[in-house]
Design a protein around this motif. Structure first.
Motif, short mmCIF file in Angstrom:
data_model
loop_
_atom_site.label_atom_id
_atom_site.label_comp_id
_atom_site.label_asym_id
_atom_site.label_seq_id
_atom_site.Cartn_x
_atom_site.Cartn_y
_atom_site.Cartn_z
N ALA A 6 0.81 -1.23 0.00
CA ALA A 6 0.00 0.00 0.00
C ALA A 6 0.84 1.27 0.00
O ALA A 6 0.29 2.37 0.01
CB ALA A 6 -0.94 0.00 1.20
N GLY A 7 2.15 1.12 -0.02
CA GLY A 7 3.00 2.31 -0.07
C GLY A 7 3.08 3.04 1.26
O GLY A 7 3.40 4.22 1.31
N LEU A 8 2.79 2.33 2.34
CA LEU A 8 2.79 2.96 3.66
C LEU A 8 3.95 2.43 4.51
O LEU A 8 3.89 2.47 5.73
CB LEU A 8 1.46 2.68 4.37
N GLY A 9 4.96 1.94 3.86
CA GLY A 9 6.08 1.38 4.60
C GLY A 9 6.04 -0.14 4.55
O GLY A 9 5.02 -0.73 4.22
N PRO A 10 7.17 -0.77 4.95
CA PRO A 10 7.29 -2.21 4.75
C PRO A 10 6.49 -3.04 5.73
O PRO A 10 6.18 -4.19 5.46
CB PRO A 10 8.79 -2.46 4.94
N ASN A 11 6.15 -2.48 6.88
CA ASN A 11 5.55 -3.31 7.93
C ASN A 11 4.42 -2.57 8.64
O ASN A 11 4.52 -2.24 9.81
CB ASN A 11 6.63 -3.74 8.93
N PRO A 12 3.34 -2.28 7.92
CA PRO A 12 2.25 -1.56 8.59
C PRO A 12 1.57 -2.46 9.60
O PRO A 12 1.31 -3.63 9.34
CB PRO A 12 1.31 -1.22 7.42
N ARG A 13 1.30 -1.92 10.78
CA ARG A 13 0.69 -2.71 11.86
C ARG A 13 -0.61 -2.06 12.32
O ARG A 13 -0.74 -0.84 12.31
CB ARG A 13 1.67 -2.79 13.05
N PRO A 14 -1.57 -2.88 12.76
CA PRO A 14 -2.83 -2.31 13.25
C PRO A 14 -2.61 -1.52 14.52
O PRO A 14 -1.61 -1.71 15.23
CB PRO A 14 -3.69 -3.55 13.52
N LEU A 15 -3.56 -0.64 14.81
CA LEU A 15 -3.43 0.21 15.99
C LEU A 15 -3.92 -0.49 17.24
O LEU A 15 -3.37 -0.31 18.31
CB LEU A 15 -4.24 1.49 15.77
N GLY A 16 -5.02 -1.25 17.12
CA GLY A 16 -5.60 -1.89 18.30
C GLY A 16 -7.12 -1.83 18.24
O GLY A 16 -7.72 -2.30 17.29
N VAL A 17 -7.72 -1.19 19.23
CA VAL A 17 -9.18 -1.10 19.30
C VAL A 17 -9.61 0.29 18.83
O VAL A 17 -9.09 1.30 19.30
CB VAL A 17 -9.68 -1.33 20.74
N ALA A 18 -10.55 0.30 17.90
CA ALA A 18 -11.05 1.56 17.36
C ALA A 18 -12.47 1.80 17.85
O ALA A 18 -13.32 0.91 17.78
CB ALA A 18 -11.02 1.54 15.83
N GLY A 19 -12.73 2.99 18.36
CA GLY A 19 -14.08 3.43 18.67
C GLY A 19 -14.59 4.25 17.50
O GLY A 19 -13.92 5.18 17.06
N GLN A 20 -15.75 3.88 16.99
CA GLN A 20 -16.23 4.52 15.76
C GLN A 20 -17.65 5.03 15.97
O GLN A 20 -18.53 4.29 16.38
CB GLN A 20 -16.19 3.50 14.61
N ILE A 21 -17.85 6.27 15.66
CA ILE A 21 -19.14 6.92 15.91
C ILE A 21 -19.64 7.48 14.58
O ILE A 21 -18.93 8.24 13.91
CB ILE A 21 -18.98 8.04 16.96
N ILE A 22 -20.84 7.06 14.21
CA ILE A 22 -21.32 7.38 12.86
C ILE A 22 -22.65 8.12 12.91
O ILE A 22 -23.39 8.01 13.88
CB ILE A 22 -21.43 6.11 11.99
N PRO A 23 -22.95 8.84 11.85
CA PRO A 23 -24.16 9.67 11.81
C PRO A 23 -25.36 8.92 11.21
O PRO A 23 -25.24 7.77 10.79
CB PRO A 23 -23.74 10.80 10.88
N TRP A 24 -26.46 9.66 11.15
CA TRP A 24 -27.72 9.04 10.73
C TRP A 24 -28.01 9.22 9.25
O TRP A 24 -29.01 8.71 8.75
CB TRP A 24 -28.89 9.63 11.54
N ASN A 25 -27.17 9.98 8.53
CA ASN A 25 -27.57 10.30 7.16
C ASN A 25 -27.34 9.15 6.18
O ASN A 25 -28.11 8.98 5.23
CB ASN A 25 -26.88 11.57 6.67
N PHE A 26 -26.28 8.36 6.40
CA PHE A 26 -26.04 7.15 5.61
C PHE A 26 -25.66 6.04 6.59
O PHE A 26 -24.49 5.64 6.65
CB PHE A 26 -24.90 7.36 4.60
N PRO A 27 -26.61 5.56 7.36
CA PRO A 27 -26.23 4.73 8.52
C PRO A 27 -25.35 3.53 8.16
O PRO A 27 -24.29 3.34 8.74
CB PRO A 27 -27.58 4.29 9.08
#
Lengths: 291, 476
Positions: free
Chosen positions: B140-161
């Motif tokens: 992906a062109g983001l470096g040789p060893n991209p690693r996940p961050l961990g736990v993501a909290g994601q908050i989304i709106p009502w317009n395109f649920p």
């Protein structure tokens, strides 16, 4: 085998070529014996002729505009569909590979698994390769300069020897993922998985002619493909060293793109992108910027 | 000549709704710890659709803990295996697309034509696209060893649920993160259906958790110390508050916030095509679109002609039952949003702009606002500066390309812009100068999973979609 199946005579399959989405016999009317490594007869395979090869090129050329013009997303969906259909025939391929190669069921099953996953790998590449291989180029002037990969056209592929499913899929999938169409010459010693794969392709929404499968002698089928004006590229993975040199020389007349691995490939390894980019052209578009 | 349309309602039978729904935590559905619930209603009829668990701090804690527990296993899976889970989800979404479209239309109020033809195909495509990245991250062109961050909290709106869910969940999972998702209070149902799809796909427990609730639930999630990453789509004011609460914590944050996009029409533009683009730009999804083309900048010499054609076109839009397949304009999502639209539109009148309303009857129940445009708008008017998030278009004029650029960029936002002209070099000249994350030329409101989306300035930071959409979920 149970007693009841032993009492019943099974139906043998007539293996046929795959050209333009149809399953014709060789126009030459020839077949050859396909056996297990220890010599047990399995089936007759078509011994394709030079004319069959030319017919396959015509079919591949005819399929090229639609396939190369399909959205990358659509191609990805179809490649993934191939994985789905191959998964459904897992047992058939496992048995066929075990017979063709004389390997045990576990090894054959692992090869089928890997072949399915290989389709999934390339299904994901269809809409990403241009994001990896393309670029906007910062030319020193008021221009947008955009380079995008495009499929080169019809690719003739001499399938690898000794890996009649995983190796076959590993060379075929990257050719068609990017929008090329293919004429494939199967491993002559183990052609049945290639012909059975054609049945998978025929039921996966892949337009007819995108993949054409020939079985027979690479030494007979290679030269008409290498010299053909309407073939754009050659993949010589399965060609013997002598044949490869001859085909490269023949291909030089029409300046075909040649892909010929220098060392034997390990098809279980990470495939990378080399087989995708081998059959791509780069198109660069300039457009002025200004009111 | 006036065309009459017979009713063409889509069947509700494909989308059964249970009387109540729980939170989706650690692979199972459960009630909120304190037993609270809230009602979700159909904005077009005010009918109560279901009662949904209202997650509180204890539920957020449990969901974050489940996601944390799932993270080592999920992130350690070979990319090719994670990919196959996401491909499964993409296919299941495709298979259940009609059901999800009907459910979305019921819960959100947007026309079935949009959920069926836009939202759901994009949702499936988004999962399909990011599925393919899961085993290709080193490419992906983001470096040789991209690693996940961990736990993501994601908050989304009502317009395109469901689409916003896809934009959040697909890249997070592809890159090896686990998630806790908080859907909008008024549109929780498709996210809970998605939780069922995760189970059908055999997704390991805890990889995706859905905690429904209101803004307090979202605030509890955003500020939770157990997260490595927060991703929020919604209003700029809430985005600011989240950025404040995360300041100094080292947690990663992406924000996709409001916009006040300029849709710029030059005198050489194909006017009929431009009219369609203007309509699509501001009246698509009732204008509940952060990248909506809410400011029309039209070159003075063609302003009268364009406005005449635009008003004629707006007269043909059909407002009404969102489940009717001929409906163009559905219901406003909530009474709160309707009140905000009314209030801002009223400032347009008060500040001296001229209001024009498309001739259409509004249904007697539900929340509705007719397609509206204001002419005589100046850059100082609130309707030219603030995001209305409704079917209200502010029309301004310009004389030169430089003036168009200056006016277009005269906003604290910077999410999108549109340019209409037959001259390709001018499109690119404008695109170079517009301070916006997406520039549409001779089109508007186009979306594709391969195309990065996100804003400049107070429209937020980070990009969703495309190769660029991987980076916010990776340590590179």
């Amino acid at each position: 085998m149970s007693d009841t199946s032993a009492a019943r005579l099974s139906v043998l399959k007539t293996y046929k070529l795959f050209i333009g989405g149809a399953f014709p016999r060789s126009e030459s009317g020839r077949v050859y014996d396909v056996t297990t490594p220890d010599g047990r007869w399995l089936a007759n395979a078509p011994l394709a002729s030079r004319k069959d090869a030319r017919d396959a090129v015509v079919a591949a050329r005819k399929a090229f505009p639609k396939w190369s013009g399909a959205t990358a997303y659509n191609r990805g969906q179809i490649l993934y569909r191939i994985a789905e259909m191959l998964q459904g025939r897992h047992d058939q391929f496992r048995i066929q590979l075990a017979e063709a190669q004389g390997v045990d069921a576990d090894r054959a099953a692992a090869a089928v698994d890997a072949a399915i996953d290989r389709w999934v790998w390339y299904a994901g590449w269809t809409d990403k390769i241009s994001q990896v291989a393309g670029a906007t180029n910062p030319v020193a002037g008021p221009y947008l300069n955009l380079s995008s990969p495009e499929p080169t056209g019809v690719v003739a592929v001499v399938a690898p020897v000794g890996s009649p499913l995983l190796g076959l899929v590993s060379v075929l999938a990257p050719v068609i993922a990017t929008g090329n169409t293919a004429v494939l010459v199967a491993d002559p010693a183990a052609p049945l998985p290639a012909l059975t794969l054609a049945e998978v392709l025929a039921t996966s929404d892949l337009p007819g002619g995108v993949v054409n499968v020939l079985t027979g002698r690479p030494a007979e089928l290679g030269p008409p493909l290498a010299g053909h004006q309407d073939v754009n590229a050659l993949d010589l993975t399965g060609a013997s060293p002598d044949l490869a040199v001859d085909l490269e020389a023949a291909a030089a007349e029409t300046l075909k793109r040649i892909h010929r691995p220098r060392t034997a490939e390990d098809f279980t390894a990470d495939p990378g992108t080399g087989r995708l980019t081998a059959f791509l052209e780069t198109k660069t578009v300039w457009h002025p910027i200004g009111v | 000549m006036k065309f009459e349309y017979a009713p063409a309602p889509e069947s509700r039978a494909t989308a059964e709704i249970a009387p109540s729904y729980g939170l989706f935590v650690d692979g199972g559905f459960r009630e909120a710890a304190d037993g609270r619930t809230f009602k979700t209603v159909s904005p077009s009829t005010e009918e109560v659709l279901s009662e949904v668990a209202h997650g509180g701090e204890a539920d957020v804690d449990a969901a974050v803990a489940a996601a944390r527990a799932a993270f080592p296993g999920w992130s350690a899976l070979p990319g090719a295996e994670r990919a196959k889970y996401l491909f499964r989800i993409a296919r299941l979404v495709q298979e259940r697309a009609r059901e999800l479209a009907v459910l979305e239309t019921l819960d959100n109020g947007k026309p079935i034509r949009e959920t069926r033809d836009t939202d759901l195909p994009l949702v499936a495509a988004h999962f399909f696209y990011y599925a393919g990245w899961a085993d290709k991250l080193p490419h992906a062109g983001l470096g040789p060893n991209p690693r996940p961050l961990g736990v993501a909290g994601q908050i989304i709106p009502w317009n395109f649920p469901l689409l916003m869910l896809a934009w959040k969940v697909a890249p997070a999972l592809a890159t090896g993160n686990t998630v806790v998702l908080k859907p909008a209070e008024t549109t929780p149902l498709t996210a809970l259906r998605f939780a069922e799809i995760c189970r059908q796909a055999g997704l390991p427990a805890g990889v995706v958790n859905v905690v429904t609730g209101d803004g307090t639930t979202g605030a509890a999630l955003a500020a939770h110390p157990g997260l490595d990453k927060v991703a929020f789509t919604g209003s700029t004011s809430v985005g600011r508050a989240i950025a404040r609460s995360l300041a100094g914590t080292g947690r990663r944050l992406t924000l996709e916030l409001g916009g006040k996009a300029a849709n710029i029409v030059f005198d050489d533009a194909p006017l009929d095509q431009a009219v369609e683009g203007i309509v699509n730009g501001i009246f698509f999804n009732q204008g509940h679109v952060c990248c909506a083309g809410s400011r029309l900048l039209v070159q003075e010499s063609v302003a009268d002609e364009l406005l005449g054609r635009l008003k004629r076109r707006l007269g043909t839009l059909r407002l009404g039952d969102p489940l009717d397949k001929n409906t163009d304009i559905g219901a406003i999502n909530s009474p709160e949003q309707l009140a905000r639209i009314r209030q801002l539109a009223d400032t347009g009148d008060a500040e001296g702009a001229t209001r024009w309303t498309a001739p259409c009857d509004l249904p007697s129940t539900g929340y509705w606002f007719p397609p509206t445009l204001f002419t005589g708008v100046t850059q100082a008017h609130r309707i030219a500066r603030e995001e209305i998030f409704g079917p209200v278009l502010s029309v301004l004029t310009f004389r030169t390309p430089d003036e168009a650029v200056a006016k277009a960029n005269n906003t604290p936002y910077g999410l999108s812009a549109g340019v209409w002209t037959e001259k390709g070099s001018r499109i690119l000249w404008m695109a170079q100068r517009l301070r916006a994350g997406v520039v549409w030329s001779n089109t508007f409101n186009r979306f594709d999973p391969t195309s990065p989306f996100g804003g400049y300035q107070e429209s937020g930071y980070g990009r969703e979609g495309g190769r660029h959409g991987l980076e916010p979920y990776l340590d590179v």
